[in-house]
Design an enzyme around this catalytic site. Structure first.
Site, PDB file in Angstrom:
ATOM      1  CG  HIS A 374      87.347  29.165 -30.098  1.00  0.00           C
ATOM      2  ND1 HIS A 374      87.845  29.862 -28.838  1.00  0.00           N
ATOM      3  CD2 HIS A 374      88.029  28.096 -30.323  1.00  0.00           C
ATOM      4  CE1 HIS A 374      89.015  28.684 -28.396  1.00  0.00           C
ATOM      5  NE2 HIS A 374      89.099  27.995 -29.516  1.00  0.00           N
ATOM      6  CE  LYS A 567      85.791  44.533 -25.877  1.00  0.00           C
ATOM      7  NZ  LYS A 567      85.771  43.084 -25.204  1.00  0.00           N
ATOM      8  NE  ARG A 568      90.996  42.445 -35.298  1.00  0.00           N
ATOM      9  CZ  ARG A 568      91.379  41.791 -36.205  1.00  0.00           C
ATOM     10  NH1 ARG A 568      92.584  41.042 -36.167  1.00  0.00           N
ATOM     11  NH2 ARG A 568      91.140  41.840 -37.603  1.00  0.00           N
ATOM     12  CE  LYS A 573      85.747  41.140 -30.863  1.00  0.00           C
ATOM     13  NZ  LYS A 573      85.654  40.264 -29.569  1.00  0.00           N
ATOM     14  CB  THR A 678      90.314  36.278 -22.696  1.00  0.00           C
ATOM     15  OG1 THR A 678      90.628  36.727 -23.982  1.00  0.00           O
ATOM     16  CG2 THR A 678      89.688  34.803 -22.430  1.00  0.00           C
ATOM     17  CE  LYS A 682      94.192  38.523 -21.959  1.00  0.00           C
ATOM     18  NZ  LYS A 682      93.913  38.736 -23.441  1.00  0.00           N
TER      19      LYS A 682
HETATM   20  C1  NBG Z   1      86.729  34.025 -29.948  1.00  0.00           C
HETATM   21  C2  NBG Z   1      85.589  34.737 -29.435  1.00  0.00           C
HETATM   22  C3  NBG Z   1      85.999  35.214 -27.863  1.00  0.00           C
HETATM   23  C4  NBG Z   1      86.850  34.110 -27.328  1.00  0.00           C
HETATM   24  C5  NBG Z   1      87.911  33.617 -27.907  1.00  0.00           C
HETATM   25  C6  NBG Z   1      88.781  32.616 -27.325  1.00  0.00           C
HETATM   26  C7  NBG Z   1      87.033  33.457 -32.358  1.00  0.00           C
HETATM   27  C8  NBG Z   1      86.551  32.523 -33.520  1.00  0.00           C
HETATM   28  N1  NBG Z   1      86.480  33.316 -31.366  1.00  0.00           N
HETATM   29  O1  NBG Z   1      84.912  35.549 -27.373  1.00  0.00           O
HETATM   30  O2  NBG Z   1      84.866  35.490 -30.040  1.00  0.00           O
HETATM   31  O3  NBG Z   1      87.181  34.509 -25.883  1.00  0.00           O
HETATM   32  O4  NBG Z   1      87.462  33.126 -29.097  1.00  0.00           O
HETATM   33  O5  NBG Z   1      87.689  31.248 -26.827  1.00  0.00           O
HETATM   34  O6  NBG Z   1      87.976  33.965 -32.605  1.00  0.00           O
END
Ligand code: NBG
Length: 833
Positions: A374, A567-568, A573, A678, A682
């Protein structure tokens, strides 16, 4: 099976069988029964919280009946099952979802109204189940919804944290963390005090001869912690299939406390063991895209993995099949490297306990596991000090060394003249101290490795895992672009839009086959339809404006362009880019004459998101956003033209209010850093457009919706490395507009000059790793294009409808089919036998 009722008595059981409520009358009876018995209250003291509790218990009963039947059916059929191992499941609220998925929301609404309650108020009572940080945990939750909705025999396995992600409070503009104790009343879990697993830690390994005279390893001593199962039913949409999410809770072995110590008067230390054991499942680590190598985290991982594998193996053994058949019956997906010890644990079970030889065991292991990566961010790649693993899991370290030995031997054979490749791919990093590289272990122990969007899957093949592509060939690596469940993120979050679409498409089928949205394109010129579409967006903005007023006290104009980034908080980001852009807009407005200002388009910039408690820079970003808000929102020259809002404690249930209300949302990570994203999906699914970089799933969203329906800007991933190099070794000049923004901050316009200086220095003096200055001009220009486009409301609505019509690809149902086909080799179980 062991305790089944004898034939002659089964008639009595059948006569008394529980049946689920169907009508609102039956529902009301259930609610009243729960108020009066389960809650020991009456109509004279039933507040909204009690009504929520009773409603949930009524639906829980409903789900558990379906759950039982599903489990019976799956056991009887004994077909291949999928196990999704994830340290995070960011479920959010369960009641609304349960009502919609079983198709009884209207029934409940009528029933609650009869009993004197508004269904929205009741839904609003629920505490989010927040056992996750961000996208990774929410993806797991969307996958569970799809697995159940598509009738796959699937289980989720996770940890039952007593404290989920912290609650965020904003005090004087700063983030303050408050523990999230969410278990005071949780009707959605079933404790299974009879389903427990002893998990061993520490101790030592002895080699002893077995009956055949072969030497086998015995892991002995150390301590035992007990894992107790808590089951959460996962209802599918429009199907009786109800799957299981099993969460493990830790407890001390040997009862509540040490009686001997207690009797000798040492009360405190008598409960110490209990407390230490319970610590394991106590708290979710609050980091997103960061691994910190803490011993307790490794304990959590092994505790959860060992309990889950024991459970999976126990279930397999009931079928009395040969071990060879294990991978034909069991697929285990590793959600990131957090569960990678499962690979080692299964190998250990097979060789040490079941007595298989190494090669057969290893074939079974690699046939069973799939690994999803991820992130490519180096600070998020998991590594554990060899010494720590040795201490906590001595036998596992031996097995890891053996796995590595056999792996390196085969690599050496394949590349006899390349010594360096051995160092690069080794599972053990020869650093000081030595480290176990979990991603390497996960690749070596799985038959498939996937990334989560096309660009990301290409990047892992060409950068961090390049050598492994050479070794295993490209077939081990694949892509499954992320998706989201349209049930929660359209039907539940945006009921009016969902109903409008259903009325035009003739049914709710699109919620199970999202590609059907494409039929909406035929309606983009339908005046009435466009009008309704725009009205719904406006109503959703009014709802958010009301929420903003209630929570921040700021009035925002719902006709303004709502620009959202939730988002976080993370430097990659780039919320800092956004807030610098906002300051630039503010300065531009300030420099105008009142007459010029009148011609400007009003905007509301909305931010939300948590910073990891130890991430100082992210916390400064939050502080700057709030500081800018308090200046801009109170500037009379500006009025409605610009408002800056920071929404406290962003979570899943808040996302359900925010996503339907955006005009533009920001997905502006430095190219190549956001694996997928994601929330981008949405927002677009709810009729908002995107401003974004060519990163993660933005690229595929562009491919689907068309370049005219998205606002892209910024440098490309392929150029990032060169730009960074140039910053460090060439002359690094800051974008002149950005420099003005910095001057303004440094003048003290937003207070706290000292606090914000590090954010500025990161760009000016420390190499601007995230390319904020490089992308600034293009970002500002693109926002100007957004303004221009928004002025033409007719065209904007066409873009919005067109984009939604083309979003079918991003359903998590499509993802699950791709995993099922390409990685798990499993099939859905027909609903009726
Ligand atoms: C996160 C990514 C996102 C991705 C999500 C789900 C981690 C390690 N990765 O970009 O930063 O959408 O995983 O795949 O949290």
């Amino acid at each position: 099976v062991e305790a089944s009722i004898p034939e002659p008595q089964r008639e009595a059981w059948k006569r008394s069988q529980t049946s689920a409520f169907k009508s609102s009358d039956e529902f009301e009876k259930e609610v009243v029964r729960h108020v009066e018995t389960s809650l020991a209250r009456s109509m004279f003291n039933c507040d909204e919280k009690a009504a929520y509790s009773a409603t949930s218990l009524a639906f829980r009963d409903h789900l558990i009946l379906d759950w039982n039947k599903t489990q019976q059916r799956q056991t009887y059929r004994d077909s291949k099952r999928v196990y999704y191992l994830s340290l995070e499941f960011l479920m959010g609220r369960a009641l609304d979802n349960a009502m919609l998925n079983v198709g009884l929301k209207d029934t409940a609404k009528a029933g609650l109204a009869d009993l004197g309650f508004r269904i929205e108020d009741i839904i609003g009572q629920e505490h989010d189940a927040a056992l996750g940080n961000g996208g990774l945990g929410r993806l797991a939750a969307c996958f569970l919804d799809s697995l159940a909705s598509l009738d796959f025999p699937a289980w989720g396995y996770g940890l039952r944290y007593r404290y989920g992600i912290f609650k965020q409070e904003i005090i004087d503009g700063y983030q303050v963390e408050v523990p999230d104790y969410w278990l005071d009343f949780n009707p959605w879990e079933f404790p299974r005090h009879d389903v427990t697993v002893d998990v061993q830690f520490f101790g030592s390994v002895k080699k002893v001869p077995n009956e055949q005279g072969k030497s086998v390893a015995v892991w002995e001593g150390g301590e035992i912690v007990v894992a107790v199962a808590y089951d959460v039913p996962i209802p599918g949409y429009d199907t009786p299939t109800t799957n299981n999410l099993r969460l493990w809770s830790s407890k001390a072995s040997g009862g509540e406390f040490d009686f001997q110590k207690f009797n000798s008067g040492d009360y405190e230390s008598s409960v110490a063991e209990q407390q230490r054991a319970e610590t394991i499942s106590n708290v979710l680590y609050p980091n997103d895209n960061l691994e910190r190598g803490k011993e307790l985290r490794l304990k959590q991982q092994y505790f959860w993995v060992a309990a889950s594998l024991y459970d999976i193996v126990r279930r397999f053994k009931k079928s009395k099949r040969a071990w060879r058949e294990f991978p034909e019956q069991v697929a285990i997906q590793l959600n990131d490297t957090h569960p990678t010890l499962a690979i080692v644990e299964l190998q250990r079970i097979l060789i040490d306990i079941e007595g298989l030889d190494w090669d057969l065991a290893w074939e079974i292991v690699t046939g069973t596991f799939g690994y999803t990566n991820h992130t490519v961010l180096p600070e998020a790649l998991e590594k554990w000090p060899v010494g720590l693993v040795q201490h906590l899991l001595p036998r596992h370290l031996q097995i890891i060394y053996d796995i590595n030995l056999f792996f390196l031997q085969s690599v050496e054979k394949q590349f006899p003249d390349d010594r360096d490749i051995l160092t690069r791919v080794s599972i053990i990093e020869e650093s000081q101290p030595k480290m176990v590289r979990m991603a390497h272990l996960a690749i070596v122990g799985s038959h498939k490795v996937n990334g989560v969007a096309e660009l990301h899957s290409d990047l892992i093949k060409t950068t961090i895992f390049k050598d492994f592509v050479e070794i295993y060939g490209p077939d081990r690596f694949t892509n499954v672009t992320n998706g989201i469940t349209p049930r929660r993120w359209l039907h539940q979050a945006n009921p009016r839009l969902s109903e409008l679409i259903a009325s035009k498409l003739g049914s709710h089928e699109f919620l199970k086959d999202l590609s059907q949205l494409n039929k909406l394109e035929l309606l983009v010129q339908d005046k009435e339809f466009k009008k309704e579409w725009a009205e719904i967006k406006f109503a959703n903005k009014v709802r958010l404006a009301k929420y903003i007023k209630e929570t921040t006290g700021v009035n925002v104009n719902p006709s303004a362009l709502f620009d959202v980034q939730v988002k976080r908080i993370h430097e990659y980001k780039r919320q800092q880019l956004n807030i610098f852009g906002v300051i630039h807009r503010y300065l531009t407005l300030k420099a105008m004459t009142p007459a010029e200002r009148k011609k400007q388009l009003p905007r509301v910039s909305i931010f939300g998101g948590k910073a990891a408690p130890g991430y100082w820079m992210a916390k400064q970003i939050i502080h700057l956003i709030n500081a800018v808000g308090s200046v801009v929102n109170n500037d009379e020259d500006i009025g409605d033209l610009l408002k800056v809002i920071f929404l406290e404690d962003y979570n899943v249930s808040k996302a359900e209010i925010i996503c339907p209300a955006s005009d533009i949302s920001e997905h502006i990570s430095t190219a190549g850093t956001e694996a997928s994203g994601t929330s981008n999906m949405k927002f677009v699914l709810n009729g908002g457009l995107i401003i974004g970089t060519c990163d993660g799933a933005n690229i595929e969203i562009t491919r689907e919706v068309g370049e005219n329906n998205i606002f892209l800007f910024g440098n490309l991933a392929e150029d990032v490395e060169d730009l960074r190099h140039a910053h460090t070794y060439g002359s690094h000049t800051i974008d002149p507009d950005l420099a003005k923004v910095f001057e303004e901050i440094q003048k003290g316009t937003f207070g706290s000059v000292h606090d914000f200086s590090a954010m500025i220095a990161a760009v000016k003096d420390h190499g601007d790793y995230y390319l904020v200055s490089d992308d600034f001009h293009s970002y500002i220009e693109t926002h100007t294009l957004v303004d221009e486009a928004y002025r033409n409301q007719e065209e904007w609505v066409v873009k919005s409808i067109t984009a939604v019509a083309r979003m079918g690809f991003f359903s998590s149902d499509r993802c699950i089919y791709e995993y099922a086909d390409g990685i798990w080799n499993v099939e859905p179980l027909p609903r009726r036998d």
